[in-house]
Design a protein around this motif. Structure first.
Motif, PDB file in Angstrom:
ATOM      1  N   LEU A 124       0.848  -1.192   0.000  1.00 57.35           N
ATOM      2  CA  LEU A 124       0.000   0.000   0.000  1.00 57.35           C
ATOM      3  C   LEU A 124       0.880   1.237   0.000  1.00 57.35           C
ATOM      4  CD1 LEU A 124      -2.549  -0.963   2.818  1.00 57.35           C
ATOM      5  CD2 LEU A 124      -2.893  -1.161   0.347  1.00 57.35           C
ATOM      6  N   TRP A 125       0.450   2.236  -0.760  1.00 53.91           N
ATOM      7  CA  TRP A 125       1.158   3.501  -0.735  1.00 53.91           C
ATOM      8  C   TRP A 125       0.975   4.121   0.645  1.00 53.91           C
ATOM      9  CZ3 TRP A 125       4.471   5.049  -4.308  1.00 53.91           C
ATOM     10  CH2 TRP A 125       4.338   4.574  -5.619  1.00 53.91           C
ATOM     11  N   GLU A 126       2.047   4.669   1.180  1.00 54.78           N
ATOM     12  CA  GLU A 126       1.986   5.363   2.461  1.00 54.78           C
ATOM     13  C   GLU A 126       2.707   6.685   2.311  1.00 54.78           C
ATOM     14  OE1 GLU A 126       3.405   4.581   6.987  1.00 54.78           O
ATOM     15  OE2 GLU A 126       2.511   2.905   5.897  1.00 54.78           O
ATOM     16  N   SER A 151      -2.797  11.441  -3.516  1.00 55.92           N
ATOM     17  CA  SER A 151      -4.035  10.759  -3.925  1.00 55.92           C
ATOM     18  C   SER A 151      -3.901   9.241  -3.839  1.00 55.92           C
ATOM     19  CB  SER A 151      -4.449  11.170  -5.339  1.00 55.92           C
ATOM     20  OG  SER A 151      -3.565  10.618  -6.297  1.00 55.92           O
ATOM     21  N   LEU A 152      -2.668   8.738  -3.842  1.00 57.51           N
ATOM     22  CA  LEU A 152      -2.444   7.288  -3.769  1.00 57.51           C
ATOM     23  C   LEU A 152      -2.352   6.772  -2.328  1.00 57.51           C
ATOM     24  CD1 LEU A 152       0.166   6.824  -6.627  1.00 57.51           C
ATOM     25  CD2 LEU A 152      -2.248   6.188  -6.654  1.00 57.51           C
ATOM     26  N   HIS A 153      -2.186   7.663  -1.367  1.00 56.98           N
ATOM     27  CA  HIS A 153      -2.008   7.254   0.032  1.00 56.98           C
ATOM     28  C   HIS A 153      -3.099   6.273   0.457  1.00 56.98           C
ATOM     29  CE1 HIS A 153      -1.031   7.359   4.252  1.00 56.98           C
ATOM     30  NE2 HIS A 153      -2.290   7.658   4.531  1.00 56.98           N
ATOM     31  N   GLY A 154      -2.665   5.123   0.986  1.00 62.52           N
ATOM     32  CA  GLY A 154      -3.588   4.107   1.481  1.00 62.52           C
ATOM     33  C   GLY A 154      -4.116   3.160   0.421  1.00 62.52           C
ATOM     34  N   LYS A 155      -3.807   3.427  -0.835  1.00 58.49           N
ATOM     35  CA  LYS A 155      -4.303   2.581  -1.925  1.00 58.49           C
ATOM     36  C   LYS A 155      -3.276   1.499  -2.255  1.00 58.49           C
ATOM     37  CE  LYS A 155      -7.205   6.116  -3.915  1.00 58.49           C
ATOM     38  NZ  LYS A 155      -7.448   7.017  -5.021  1.00 58.49           N
ATOM     39  N   PRO A 156      -3.758   0.372  -2.776  1.00 57.64           N
ATOM     40  CA  PRO A 156      -2.820  -0.682  -3.185  1.00 57.64           C
ATOM     41  C   PRO A 156      -1.890  -0.185  -4.285  1.00 57.64           C
ATOM     42  CG  PRO A 156      -5.049  -1.562  -3.046  1.00 57.64           C
ATOM     43  CD  PRO A 156      -5.162  -0.054  -2.907  1.00 57.64           C
ATOM     44  N   GLU A 158       0.074  -0.230  -7.580  1.00 61.50           N
ATOM     45  CA  GLU A 158      -0.085  -0.816  -8.910  1.00 61.50           C
ATOM     46  C   GLU A 158       1.102  -0.365  -9.749  1.00 61.50           C
ATOM     47  OE1 GLU A 158      -3.923  -0.011 -10.646  1.00 61.50           O
ATOM     48  OE2 GLU A 158      -4.947  -0.435  -8.758  1.00 61.50           O
ATOM     49  N   HIS A 161       1.046   2.885 -11.629  1.00 58.13           N
ATOM     50  CA  HIS A 161       1.199   4.162 -10.923  1.00 58.13           C
ATOM     51  C   HIS A 161       2.542   4.812 -11.231  1.00 58.13           C
ATOM     52  CE1 HIS A 161      -1.788   2.662  -7.631  1.00 58.13           C
ATOM     53  NE2 HIS A 161      -2.423   3.233  -8.639  1.00 58.13           N
TER      54      HIS A 161
END
Length: 180
Positions: A124-126, A151-156, A158, A161
């Protein structure tokens, strides 16, 4: 061989493993693997204790493809960790407040590393705080990629990206050139 050369050799090995994993995944995805031969009872004879793997774990192309994709993820994460470590060995501290091209590259590598380091099975992006919750722009062979970490924070994580595997190879090449 000095310590930086050793770190760069580790980077080469990690990226070679990633290459192998990607090739294996593609090989599996197109159905070239003979499932009957691969998913056979297997016993590995070891000096201290043997280990056996029964049939059934890889009895479908779907199971093999999922495993090969997971292997790519693990190899990708390892390549990020090793690449970040090479910067550390070279004595190049992170400067996330800097917007200089070399520092933007380093920040992106660090953020990819963090995504995988916390949970390689589900990276996950942190991106916390103003130094990381921002857009990072990196120039790779004359083309700029921008990654909006906020915008990617907390998202899996990929691969797309960062522009996919091809950009990751360019990031490696750029980093090796900077560290040599």
């Amino acid at each position: 061989m000095n310590i930086i050369d050793e770190a760069l050799a580790d980077v080469e090995r990690a990226f070679r493993h990633l290459e192998f994993a990607i090739k294996l995944m593609c090989y599996c995805e197109v159905g070239h693997l003979e499932l009957e031969k691969f998913d056979a009872d297997t016993t590995i004879l070891l000096p201290n204790e043997n280990i056996s793997f029964p049939t059934g774990a890889f009895d479908s192309i779907e199971a093999v493809v999922l495993a090969s994709q997971a292997l790519v993820g693990m190899a990708f994460g390892t390549s990020a960790i090793v690449l970040e470590a090479a910067y550390e060995v070279a004595g190049r501290p992170r400067k996330p407040t800097s917007r200089q091209p070399e520092e933007e590259l380093r920040t992106l590598i660090y953020m990819v590393r963090c995504a995988f380091a916390h949970n390689p099975a589900l990276p996950l992006w942190e991106a916390r705080g103003p130094n990381f919750a921002r857009t990072v722009s990196v120039v790779l062979q004359g083309s700029t990629i921008a990654v909006d970490l906020k915008s990617l924070h907390g998202k899996p994580f990929e691969y797309d990206h960062i522009g996919g595997f091809a950009n990751w190879m360019k990031i490696k090449a750029e980093s090796v050139a900077l560290l040599q």
